[in-house]
Design an enzyme around this catalytic site. Structure first.
Site, PDB file in Angstrom:
ATOM      1  N   ASP A 214       0.812  -1.221   0.000  1.00  7.92           N
ATOM      2  CA  ASP A 214       0.000   0.000   0.000  1.00  7.92           C
ATOM      3  C   ASP A 214       0.841   1.265   0.000  1.00  7.92           C
ATOM      4  O   ASP A 214       0.318   2.357  -0.162  1.00  7.92           O
ATOM      5  CB  ASP A 214      -0.916  -0.018   1.238  1.00  7.92           C
ATOM      6  CG  ASP A 214      -1.913   1.140   1.266  1.00  7.92           C
ATOM      7  OD1 ASP A 214      -2.534   1.406   0.231  1.00  7.92           O
ATOM      8  OD2 ASP A 214      -2.039   1.788   2.325  1.00  7.92           O
ATOM      9  N   SER A 238      -6.558   5.867  -0.152  1.00  6.38           N
ATOM     10  CA  SER A 238      -6.901   4.574  -0.742  1.00  6.38           C
ATOM     11  C   SER A 238      -8.381   4.281  -0.522  1.00  6.38           C
ATOM     12  O   SER A 238      -8.907   4.485   0.579  1.00  6.38           O
ATOM     13  CB  SER A 238      -6.066   3.461  -0.110  1.00  6.38           C
ATOM     14  OG  SER A 238      -4.690   3.717  -0.263  1.00  6.38           O
ATOM     15  N   GLN A 288      -5.257  -1.204  -6.953  1.00 11.87           N
ATOM     16  CA  GLN A 288      -5.840  -0.285  -5.980  1.00 11.87           C
ATOM     17  C   GLN A 288      -6.488   0.893  -6.697  1.00 11.87           C
ATOM     18  O   GLN A 288      -5.980   1.373  -7.706  1.00 11.87           O
ATOM     19  CB  GLN A 288      -4.765   0.237  -5.031  1.00 11.87           C
ATOM     20  CG  GLN A 288      -5.274   1.150  -3.934  1.00 11.87           C
ATOM     21  CD  GLN A 288      -4.154   1.571  -2.985  1.00 11.87           C
ATOM     22  OE1 GLN A 288      -3.468   2.559  -3.243  1.00 11.87           O
ATOM     23  NE2 GLN A 288      -3.964   0.822  -1.918  1.00 11.87           N
TER      24      GLN A 288
END
Length: 295
Positions: A214, A238, A288
């Site tokens: 991430d 995110s 993502q």
């Protein structure tokens, strides 16, 4: 523990040991766990930490002979680093080859992250993967994060406050440089590894890779446009995160995170990245979508 004896942030093996402690969740009952955050985090909990802890909780309810092969998660609320995070696991299915779990993170009685994860017994079958890029310098040929930060003292103040369990080496310019310092590039390539030794448990390595996945992925959307994070650039968060694990790996050995963005629109950007070990084996893929707004 989040700082060394001199009051500075944990680095190297000390930071890695702290990450391992973050992943070693408190067992409340059969399907409920509790995690904590480092007190030196900024205003909200790092998304990779919540995802890694949610996977750790799910994995604790599965036969260790079954290894995670995919996870899909949604970030629904920011997490408070000063408060514990409770994880509730739901057993969706245990079949002959696969186990599926749902893991939800709660703070203050409200969900902040939810994940579905699937685990599989070891099996043999067809095996292929696309070759990785051939023109990427190795991690030892690239500047360290501290080397890059030397040009940006305003960033050093932030970087020097947080634990650093990851060794990160950017091939191109990172997204935290000043506006105008970044040339548009359709790819963002970063060498990473956990900056210390992890135990042999494959679940720990999967959680550590989830933690790392991430960190830079959404930045590939900005790289496409030569944009940067912060004043004069973009702020973001995110929205969701998916990760597929393809082959055995060690997260404490170098892997190349080769990321790009196929689309951005509607104040959202989509990023995808593949992770390849030092020999070029494709070990994992991440996708993502994030919220991105001009400052």
């Amino acid at each position: 523990m989040t700082s060394d004896a001199d009051g500075g942030p944990l680095v190297g093996q000390a930071a890695v040991d702290d990450l391992i402690r973050l992943l070693d969740l408190e067992h409340l009952d059969e399907l409920r766990f509790r995690g904590h955050s480092t007190s030196q985090l900024p205003m909200r909990v790092y998304g990779g930490q919540v995802a890694a802890q949610a996977l750790a909780a799910a994995g604790r309810t599965v036969d260790p002979a079954r290894h995670v092969h995919s996870l899909h998660g949604y970030f629904v609320r920011p997490g408070d680093p000063q408060e514990p995070i409770d994880y509730a696991v739901e057993v969706i299915r245990d079949g002959r080859s696969f186990s599926v779990r749902r893991s939800v993170a709660f703070q203050g009685g409200k969900p902040i992250f939810l994940m579905s994860a699937s685990f599989q017994i070891e099996e043999q079958g067809l095996d292929h993967h696309a070759p990785g890029p051939s023109d990427v310098p190795g991690p030892d040929e690239l500047p360290t994060m501290l080397d890059r930060l030397a040009k940006y003292p305003e960033r050093v103040a932030i970087w020097s406050q947080i634990p650093r369990p990851l060794d990160v080496r950017y091939v191109g310019e990172p997204g935290w440089v000043r506006p105008g310092d970044r040339t548009p590039d359709p790819h963002q390539r970063v060498w990473m590894r956990i900056d210390g030794k992890l135990p042999a448990d494959p679940l720990v390595h999967a959680c550590a890779l989830t933690y790392a996945s991430d960190l830079t992925l959404l930045d590939s959307v900005l790289s496409y446009h030569g944009e940067v994070w912060g004043p004069g650039g973009v702020i973001g968060a995110s929205l969701d995160h998916a990760l597929w694990f393809h082959r055995p790996f060690r997260a404490d050995e170098w892997f190349l995170y080769d990321s790009w963005s196929p689309s951005a629109s509607g104040a959202r950007g989509l990023a995808t990245g593949r992770m390849l070990d030092a020999s070029g084996r494709h070990i994992a893929t991440a996708v993502q979508e994030g919220l991105l707004r001009k400052v």
